[in-house]
Design an enzyme around this catalytic site. Structure first.
Site, PDB file in Angstrom:
ATOM      1  N   TYR A   1       0.821  -1.422   0.026  1.00  0.00           N
ATOM      2  CA  TYR A   1       0.122   0.000   0.013  1.00  0.00           C
ATOM      3  C   TYR A   1       0.858   1.251   0.171  1.00  0.00           C
ATOM      4  CZ  TYR A   1      -3.361   3.540   1.523  1.00  0.00           C
ATOM      5  OH  TYR A   1      -4.324   4.579   1.492  1.00  0.00           O
TER       6      TYR A   1
ATOM      7  N   LYS B   1       1.283   4.285  -2.899  1.00  0.00           N
ATOM      8  CA  LYS B   1       0.762   5.674  -2.804  1.00  0.00           C
ATOM      9  C   LYS B   1       2.244   6.648  -3.068  1.00  0.00           C
ATOM     10  CE  LYS B   1      -3.365   5.379  -1.821  1.00  0.00           C
ATOM     11  NZ  LYS B   1      -4.407   5.578  -2.776  1.00  0.00           N
TER      12      LYS B   1
END
Length: 238
Positions: free
Chosen positions: A137, A141
């Site tokens: 994750y 990002k």
């Protein structure tokens, strides 16, 4: 009034952003993963002018989604809000990185692009040779931040920004999240109709420029990431 598309806008921050922009008098098109979610958001937000449907976990569905968006466009603003938080690297990469990249490349350029990143991107690992298997994750990002910075540089007529909405109590964030839910979408609402082109390339948290990983400004890294994304998808950013 601006014409605005928001991906992942059936729940959470996406839906809250859509509601706020509709309340301000804008023409908002929502996006749902499937027809069931599309029906739900139509009931939840009947003022939305339309809902496009496509599962961002499927490359072919993203291509079809781009066609739906282009048929409804052009848009003044596109907010790439959709994302997943999962331990599956391939799914994380597909939804959080490939989908916004492909939509950016395939959809007619809007005046403004807004990408949702996260403060978790700072210091994350980035393995360009193994993006499909080693993107968690935080890394996804970071890639979103790099993409938004690259667009700001390559497309000077488009205002491209990225946002850290904070750790807010949505379905993704969980009930333990300690950040302010309203502030979690206020920046996106502000940027969606902002006429100031000087904000392009900036990274924001709660309406203010925020600290970010300086790898985002590395032009060589931006180029290398775009090359890898093009190889993986067969879609080249022009």
């Amino acid at each position: 009034m601006a014409k605005i598309l928001i991906t992942g806008s059936t729940t959470g921050l996406g839906l809250l952003t859509a509601k706020a922009l509709v309340a301000a008098g804008n023409d908002v098109v929502c996006h749902a993963r499937n027809q069931k979610r599309a029906a739900a958001v139509k009931q939840e937000l009947p003022q939305a002018s339309d809902v496009v449907v496509g599962d961002l976990a499927s490359t072919s569905a993203v291509v079809d989604l781009a066609k739906q968006i282009n048929n409804l466009g052009p848009f003044d603003t596109i907010i790439h809000n959709a994302g997943v938080y999962t331990r599956e690297p391939q799914l994380t990469f597909q939804v959080n990185v490939l989908a916004p990249y492909m939509l950016t490349a395939l959809v007619q350029r809007p005046q403004r692009l807004i990408y949702l990143s996260s403060g978790m991107h700072v210091g994350s690992q980035l393995d360009l040779a193994h993006l499909t298997t080693k993107t968690d994750y935080s890394s996804s990002k970071l890639q979103v931040l790099i993409l938004s910075k690259a667009i700001a540089r390559l497309w000077p007529t488009v205002v491209s920004t990225s946002v850290d909405p904070g750790w807010v109590p949505t379905r993704m964030g969980g009930s333990a999240a300690s950040d302010d839910l309203t502030l979690g979408y206020t920046t996106q609402v502000w940027l969606a109709t902002l006429a100031d082109a000087k904000v392009s390339g900036n990274y924001y948290h709660h309406l203010s420029p925020a600290h970010y990983d300086r790898r985002g400004d590395d032009v060589a890294l931006q180029t290398a990431l775009l090359v890898q994304l093009a190889k993986i998808t067969g879609v080249t950013l022009q």
